[in-house]
Write a protein that holds these residues in place. Structure first.
Motif, PDB file in Angstrom:
ATOM      1  N   UNK A 268       0.777  -1.273   0.032  1.00 12.97           N
ATOM      2  CA  UNK A 268       0.141  -0.318   0.099  1.00 12.97           C
ATOM      3  C   UNK A 268       0.809   1.131  -0.062  1.00 12.97           C
ATOM      4  N   UNK A 269       0.648   2.060   0.928  1.00 16.87           N
ATOM      5  CA  UNK A 269       1.385   3.202   1.195  1.00 16.87           C
ATOM      6  C   UNK A 269       2.556   3.041   2.301  1.00 16.87           C
ATOM      7  N   UNK A 270       2.687   1.871   2.923  1.00  8.83           N
ATOM      8  CA  UNK A 270       3.464   1.854   4.083  1.00  8.83           C
ATOM      9  C   UNK A 270       4.891   1.012   3.561  1.00  8.83           C
ATOM     10  N   UNK A 271       6.052   1.397   4.127  1.00  6.87           N
ATOM     11  CA  UNK A 271       7.221   0.593   3.870  1.00  6.87           C
ATOM     12  C   UNK A 271       7.964   0.495   5.039  1.00  6.87           C
ATOM     13  N   UNK A 272       8.876  -0.715   5.100  1.00  3.21           N
ATOM     14  CA  UNK A 272       9.637  -0.826   6.276  1.00  3.21           C
ATOM     15  C   UNK A 272      11.017  -1.389   5.862  1.00  3.21           C
ATOM     16  N   UNK A 273      11.814  -0.984   6.466  1.00  2.09           N
ATOM     17  CA  UNK A 273      13.202  -1.372   6.066  1.00  2.09           C
ATOM     18  C   UNK A 273      13.909  -1.913   7.534  1.00  2.09           C
ATOM     19  N   UNK A 274      14.468  -3.326   7.117  1.00  5.00           N
ATOM     20  CA  UNK A 274      14.885  -3.971   8.389  1.00  5.00           C
ATOM     21  C   UNK A 274      16.214  -4.286   7.905  1.00  5.00           C
ATOM     22  N   UNK A 275      17.445  -4.028   8.888  1.00  5.77           N
ATOM     23  CA  UNK A 275      18.641  -4.343   8.817  1.00  5.77           C
ATOM     24  C   UNK A 275      18.895  -6.020   8.236  1.00  5.77           C
ATOM     25  N   UNK A 276      19.827  -6.241   7.294  1.00  3.76           N
ATOM     26  CA  UNK A 276      19.985  -7.509   6.748  1.00  3.76           C
ATOM     27  C   UNK A 276      21.384  -7.768   7.396  1.00  3.76           C
ATOM     28  N   UNK A 277      21.827  -9.005   7.126  1.00  2.00           N
ATOM     29  CA  UNK A 277      23.156  -9.532   7.634  1.00  2.00           C
ATOM     30  C   UNK A 277      24.234  -8.935   6.647  1.00  2.00           C
ATOM     31  N   UNK A 278      25.380  -9.199   6.993  1.00  2.00           N
ATOM     32  CA  UNK A 278      26.673  -8.516   6.170  1.00  2.00           C
ATOM     33  C   UNK A 278      26.745  -9.538   4.888  1.00  2.00           C
ATOM     34  N   UNK A 279      26.149 -10.804   5.083  1.00  2.00           N
ATOM     35  CA  UNK A 279      26.643 -11.816   4.062  1.00  2.00           C
ATOM     36  C   UNK A 279      25.515 -11.278   2.831  1.00  2.00           C
ATOM     37  N   UNK A 280      24.293 -10.568   3.263  1.00  2.00           N
ATOM     38  CA  UNK A 280      23.148 -10.314   2.263  1.00  2.00           C
ATOM     39  C   UNK A 280      23.722  -9.240   1.530  1.00  2.00           C
ATOM     40  N   UNK A 281      24.572  -8.240   1.761  1.00  2.09           N
ATOM     41  CA  UNK A 281      25.251  -7.041   1.355  1.00  2.09           C
ATOM     42  C   UNK A 281      25.688  -7.364   0.038  1.00  2.09           C
ATOM     43  N   UNK A 282      26.458  -8.631  -0.122  1.00  3.55           N
ATOM     44  CA  UNK A 282      27.280  -8.912  -1.056  1.00  3.55           C
ATOM     45  C   UNK A 282      26.267  -9.013  -2.455  1.00  3.55           C
ATOM     46  N   UNK A 283      25.032  -9.324  -2.128  1.00  3.34           N
ATOM     47  CA  UNK A 283      23.982  -9.628  -3.271  1.00  3.34           C
ATOM     48  C   UNK A 283      23.539  -8.630  -3.941  1.00  3.34           C
ATOM     49  N   UNK A 284      23.777  -7.207  -3.325  1.00  2.83           N
ATOM     50  CA  UNK A 284      23.251  -6.033  -3.952  1.00  2.83           C
ATOM     51  C   UNK A 284      21.776  -5.900  -3.939  1.00  2.83           C
ATOM     52  N   UNK A 285      21.375  -4.886  -4.692  1.00  5.56           N
ATOM     53  CA  UNK A 285      20.010  -4.822  -4.655  1.00  5.56           C
ATOM     54  C   UNK A 285      19.121  -5.701  -5.532  1.00  5.56           C
ATOM     55  N   UNK A 286      18.130  -6.186  -4.879  1.00  7.21           N
ATOM     56  CA  UNK A 286      17.202  -6.948  -5.744  1.00  7.21           C
ATOM     57  C   UNK A 286      15.655  -6.876  -5.185  1.00  7.21           C
ATOM     58  N   UNK A 287      15.007  -6.437  -6.015  1.00  2.78           N
ATOM     59  CA  UNK A 287      13.615  -6.169  -5.613  1.00  2.78           C
ATOM     60  C   UNK A 287      12.655  -7.000  -6.578  1.00  2.78           C
ATOM     61  N   UNK A 288      11.622  -7.425  -5.944  1.00  2.00           N
ATOM     62  CA  UNK A 288      10.508  -8.297  -6.422  1.00  2.00           C
ATOM     63  C   UNK A 288       9.161  -7.482  -6.479  1.00  2.00           C
TER      64      UNK A 288
END
Length: 316
Positions: A268-288
């Motif tokens: 809808x109009x709501x967004x949530x950002x939750x910290x990911x692990x350092x391992x996830x950082x290597x995968x760069x941005x990917x959005x579905x």
């Protein structure tokens, strides 16, 4: 002595209702038990499985299809294999994708090769208090099918609606099953860990007819990937302006502010950002992105995301 059957809990609900938040809570609360999780996501990436994997290693991913239609055979194969694991599992939690009808998963659990090994203890359907009554047509019918299959309705995000809206939703849901009202998918342990429903005595509920045999045909999805960090304020503003035909955005995003990876959940109009692990950082941005069938605005969405990137001049 015949070993006890493995308890199976099915978590259902429309796109963005809060299923993954609930699943994470359930996994944490069941710490110490022999539990496995099956996560089904609609789209090219199983974002939900990646999020849950940060909590437990015992995750099986079924992706890029509807668990009750196109990947149902995969589900059957995974459950058959899980029944043979040693030490024996105590519980399996299946998170359906938001496009799935959980009643078909219930029917799968009744197959001869499974019913002597596993026992369905409940279907939990998560209902988004802010959006359920806004759904129309075949999407509303799918949401009603998810509700009709439930043993327990978790009426979520009740803090985001007023009492009049909440009562209208209660009236629409009726008194056919138990309802627990929640914020951030909070669910007392007693409502799911202490259940004792027997599959042999459980009545298979009538299915609510949905227009398509393959529910995934009701939706379209798109994957966007990038290596450049995004400005969080531009991204928030862009997400706020997304067309209504886009039901859901989720994935991993690298934010320019701090260069950290975050899991993004947008409904809808709501967004949530939750910290990911350092391992996830290597995968760069990917959005579905998941939208209505026939949505043709993917190119415009890509252009909007490009505009959210932080330039070299801004980073220096």
């Amino acid at each position: 002595m015949t070993p006890p059957r493995i308890a199976v809990t099915v978590v259902s609900g429309f796109l963005g209702a809060g299923k993954t938040t609930l699943l994470n809570r359930m996994v944490r609360r069941a710490e110490g038990s022999r539990l496995a999780v099956i996560v089904n996501d609609f789209g090219e990436l199983n974002i939900d499985a990646a999020i849950v994997s940060e909590v437990t290693d015992a995750v099986v991913s079924l992706q890029n299809g509807c668990i009750c239609c196109t990947v149902q055979e995969d589900l059957l194969a995974q459950l058959t294999g899980m029944a043979q694991l040693q030490p024996r599992l105590e519980r399996i939690v299946i998170e359906c994708s938001g496009v799935s009808d959980p009643q078909r998963i219930v029917q799968t659990l009744a197959y001869p090769q499974l019913r002597s090994q596993m026992q369905l203890d409940m279907v939990i359907t998560v209902v988004d208090a802010t959006r359920h009554l806004q759904l129309e047509g075949e999407y509303a019918r799918l949401a009603r099918a998810q509700v009709a299959a439930a043993d327990l309705l978790l009426l979520n995000k009740t803090d985001l609606v007023d009492e009049e809206q909440l009562q209208a939703l209660r009236n629409a849901l009726g008194l056919r099953t138990r309802i627990h009202e929640s914020v951030q998918a909070q669910l007392p342990d007693a409502l799911w860990l202490d259940t004792d429903l027997d599959l042999k005595s459980r009545t298979v509920k009538p299915m609510v007819r949905v227009s398509n045999d393959d529910h995934s045909e009701m939706f379209s999805s798109w994957l966007w990937q990038g290596t450049t960090a995004l400005d969080v304020e531009r991204l928030r503003a862009w997400l706020q302006a997304l067309p209504g035909d886009v039901f859901r955005v989720k994935g991993l995003v690298v934010l320019a502010q701090g260069g950290k990876a975050h899991w993004l959940q947008h409904v809808g109009t709501r967004s949530q950002f939750l910290p990911a692990t350092d391992e996830a950082l290597a995968n760069a941005t990917r959005l579905v992105f998941i939208a209505r069938r026939g949505f043709d605005g993917w190119q415009a969405l890509g252009q909007g995301l490009e505009a959210c990137k932080m330039t070299e001049d801004e980073r220096t």
